[in-house]
Design a protein around this motif. Sequence first.
Motif, PDB file in Angstrom:
ATOM      1  N   VAL A  72       1.466  -1.324   0.187  1.00  0.00           N
ATOM      2  CA  VAL A  72       0.485   0.078  -0.113  1.00  0.00           C
ATOM      3  C   VAL A  72       0.899   1.058   0.212  1.00  0.00           C
ATOM      4  CG1 VAL A  72      -1.859  -1.091   0.836  1.00  0.00           C
ATOM      5  CG2 VAL A  72      -0.128  -0.297   2.672  1.00  0.00           C
ATOM      6  N   THR A  73       2.427   1.297  -0.151  1.00  0.00           N
ATOM      7  CA  THR A  73       3.075   2.107  -0.394  1.00  0.00           C
ATOM      8  C   THR A  73       2.567   3.137  -1.405  1.00  0.00           C
ATOM      9  OG1 THR A  73       4.828   1.023  -0.501  1.00  0.00           O
ATOM     10  CG2 THR A  73       5.755   3.002  -1.178  1.00  0.00           C
ATOM     11  N   GLY A  74       1.946   3.004  -2.352  1.00  0.00           N
ATOM     12  CA  GLY A  74       1.405   4.924  -2.603  1.00  0.00           C
ATOM     13  C   GLY A  74       0.103   5.122  -2.521  1.00  0.00           C
ATOM     14  N   GLN A  75      -0.795   5.135  -1.344  1.00  0.00           N
ATOM     15  CA  GLN A  75      -1.094   5.070  -0.625  1.00  0.00           C
ATOM     16  C   GLN A  75      -1.907   6.387   0.313  1.00  0.00           C
ATOM     17  OE1 GLN A  75      -4.533   1.637  -0.283  1.00  0.00           O
ATOM     18  NE2 GLN A  75      -2.998   0.686  -2.201  1.00  0.00           N
ATOM     19  N   VAL A  76      -0.493   6.026   0.954  1.00  0.00           N
ATOM     20  CA  VAL A  76       0.478   6.173   2.372  1.00  0.00           C
ATOM     21  C   VAL A  76       0.435   7.834   2.077  1.00  0.00           C
ATOM     22  CG1 VAL A  76       1.684   6.455   4.577  1.00  0.00           C
ATOM     23  CG2 VAL A  76       1.883   4.415   2.855  1.00  0.00           C
ATOM     24  N   HIS A  77      -0.455   8.344   3.326  1.00  0.00           N
ATOM     25  CA  HIS A  77      -0.770   9.990   3.112  1.00  0.00           C
ATOM     26  C   HIS A  77       0.457  10.879   3.797  1.00  0.00           C
ATOM     27  CE1 HIS A  77      -1.628  13.621   4.517  1.00  0.00           C
ATOM     28  NE2 HIS A  77      -3.394  13.463   3.769  1.00  0.00           N
ATOM     29  N   THR A  78       1.065  11.723   3.267  1.00  0.00           N
ATOM     30  CA  THR A  78       2.179  12.587   3.142  1.00  0.00           C
ATOM     31  C   THR A  78       2.211  12.637   5.356  1.00  0.00           C
ATOM     32  OG1 THR A  78       1.316  14.771   3.035  1.00  0.00           O
ATOM     33  CG2 THR A  78       2.777  13.402   1.236  1.00  0.00           C
ATOM     34  N   ALA A  79       1.438  13.226   5.286  1.00  0.00           N
ATOM     35  CA  ALA A  79       1.051  13.551   7.835  1.00  0.00           C
ATOM     36  C   ALA A  79       1.802  11.570   8.137  1.00  0.00           C
ATOM     37  CB  ALA A  79       0.392  13.556   7.790  1.00  0.00           C
ATOM     38  N   ASN A  80       1.611  10.377   7.182  1.00  0.00           N
ATOM     39  CA  ASN A  80       1.635   9.052   8.174  1.00  0.00           C
ATOM     40  C   ASN A  80       2.881   9.287   7.884  1.00  0.00           C
ATOM     41  OD1 ASN A  80      -0.920   8.875   8.987  1.00  0.00           O
ATOM     42  ND2 ASN A  80      -1.652   7.634   7.274  1.00  0.00           N
TER      43      ASN A  80
END
Length: 877
Positions: A397-405
Amino acid sequence: MIKILEKKVLRGANVYSYRPVIVLTIDLGEYDEVPTSEIDGFADRLLALIPSLEEHRCSEGVRGGLITRMREGTLLGHVIEHVALELQYIAYMDVGFGKTIDTDTPGVFEVIFSYWVENAGLFAGKEAVALVNSVLAGSPYDLEEAIMELKDIRDEHYLGPSTAAIVREAEVRGITVLRLDDYNLVQLGEGKYQKRIQAAMTSNTSLIGVETAGNKRLTKIMLEDAGIPVPRGTVVRKQKSAIEDAEWLGYPVVVKPHDGHHGKGVTTNVADVEELREAFDRAKAVSDRVIIEQCLTGCDFRMLVVDGKFVAAAKRLPAEVTGDGKHTIAELVAIENRNPDRGYGHENVMTRLKVSTVTEHLLEKAGFTMDTVLGQGEVFPLELTANLSTGGSAEDVTGQVHTANRFLAERIARIIGLDIAGIDIMAPTLSKPIIKTGGAVIEVNAAPGLRMHLAPARGKSRNVARPIVDMLFPKGAPHDIPIVAVTGTNGKTTTVRLVNHILKGVGYSVGMTTTDGIYLRDRLIAAGDMSGPYSAKVVLRDPMVDCAVLETARGGILREGLGYKMADVGVVTNVQPDHLGLKGVHTIEDLAKVKSVVAEMVREGGVTVLNADDPHCVGMAQYCREKIIFFSLRPSNPVIQEHIENEHTAVVYDRGYITIVQGEMASPVARAVEMPITLEGRAAFNIQNALAAASVAHALDLKIEEIRQGLVSFFPSPSQTPGRTNFFNIRDFEVMLDYAHNPSAYRQVLDLIARLDHPRRIFVFDVVGDRRDEDIREMCRLIAGHCDHAVVFEDKNLRGRKPGELIALVAASLTAAGLPAASIDQIPDEFEAIDHALAMARKDDLVCIMSGRVEQVIHRLYACKEDAAPGSEAEGQ
């Protein structure tokens, strides 16, 4: 029945291959010269047992090539080679190189094949012979059992997926890899540039960071103090306290060991007191302290941070089966285990499902047994944690991770102090900040597993090994030290010591291996013959070393292969008849083939240094892929002339100078008479060694003046070049000690002696028992032509000869060569022979001692010199 006579592991480049191989020496017995076409039904029975042999192309180059060869007729050694390879391939070890060659003994063959795991390769070879024997005898063979055992051996000794991925990435970049144990401790790079890894832990990893991550309570406190959301929880030692705290937190809860890892002892979604007691006992078995923690809902995520940067994330699912209304749970497990994506241990994307104590607990909790039939679409979890090692699966899910996370994960890794951190998060999704979705950080892991990112069951694979290697070796950072490997029949040790001296003079911290020992910064750290693979590895593993100069002898290459992967400079001084008739080396061409391994195994951009005056060295040039520097005592040598005309570099002895020639430019380096090692230019063999050393120095880009300084400041002495033309003045005569032990070396030493002005020459020598009789007679013939008196002794290690046989052969050979019997004394003990020769020496005589026990003889001569000094007791007598 076919028998295995010998098993040998060649761990480095060798005479058969550039890669590591197993060598089985087998005796075909009654099947010698019996082709498979004459063995009724052999090919069919073998193919029925191992159908995948149909894929072997063999020399035909097409699918089914091996089967065609067997039907047309091939020898059984060739079949065993292919079976050994296929057994490894079936056990998920992709190997492909093999060859079978005959030996000098009828019916005896060498079967050579590559391997991934040494012990697995040896087992595969043994089983290949057993399997072929069973096919010949028509007896049953349990292939499945053999493959299972092969997989067990593989899993026990092969690198884990995290370590293996980092190793592969390092090798792609040309970084040397050295395995330091049978498990996962690996060195990347050489000498002082080395880094070490063990799974996803590196030599950069902070011990405090590891201990902090291992202490789950401390981790939670540090994260909570930093404003990072974590589940509420407590740490207890007693079951009573666990029950009280669970009621305070509110069910369901998570129970896990305080110091656990890899999900061991963790129980999630504990719903009541009865389940809590069982969960507490499981956790207590792992750690003395137990964490009782708030159970969060959502998905289990792992975020990976390397060198302070987020690199990958995966969603993890525990092992489970889904019902179809027809099959039992046991049958569903068996069906899922047939999934080609599942395998044993770490051999595939997912691990095979198994029934554990946790599974039994979940069955009991649900009121099920393994014979229960689940309804259509009904999901039953086999484990409580999502670890891949227990059959769990992962989705990238690397491409789905929010920049805040991403930012959160990078902060956490820095707070805990880890260069590589696996951060476990429970949240509905990572596409939104977990602070807003009610998610929390469950724990932080040092040395996190990488398999879920490298090979997820679903989604894109991520090369997370790349940023790890980038961290260890940033772009442009050195990783391998310069290696100079020197082989040849004569002159190896002197050349190695001379190169070491030159490099030390320009500031290198040199690790050196010789037949005298291993030296680090000129300090002897191990005495004895250290010219083999073990000694090379000692030097390359030492963090004090920034350059290695390795004497590389024939025996080590034959026994184990090279002790290094590639050299920057490979040197062959000469190839002369020596050790012939031993270990399959019967001709000088065989010997040249062994030594050519050093010439060929040179890094891209490296240099091979060859003796243009030796035709066998010249012949090696056709196999060398990198630049060649030829050296010669004769600038008119046609090989040198052609080499220079082709704009290549040569180093020659021209009009008294060591001279580097490049095209039309000749650069004098040093006069031979100025170099102490040449004995004022009289020792031609040492001029040749100096040419080789100068070639190496030039190949390593040293300046002319640096090379000159090294050559003229190298003084031959018992300490600098032990046993290599060492001279001692005792009373009023001279003693020379030399290690010469073959006809070529004797010719060189005797040529020097002929140039010296001594009225009488006394020789003290023996010969080595494993040399051919013709070589021994030739050495005696050479000595007889320069000798006035011979004192012959016999080494205690007879190497297969009978007592008295060697000394009698030498005496007879000397007499046959013209030395009078009255001028030959036979004294079996070496030191008694030396004392006898010294006692009979007169003024201005030369006593020549040829001995392999260099250190002991040097001590003896120093003692004799001291006793003969003016004022000593011996002198007074």
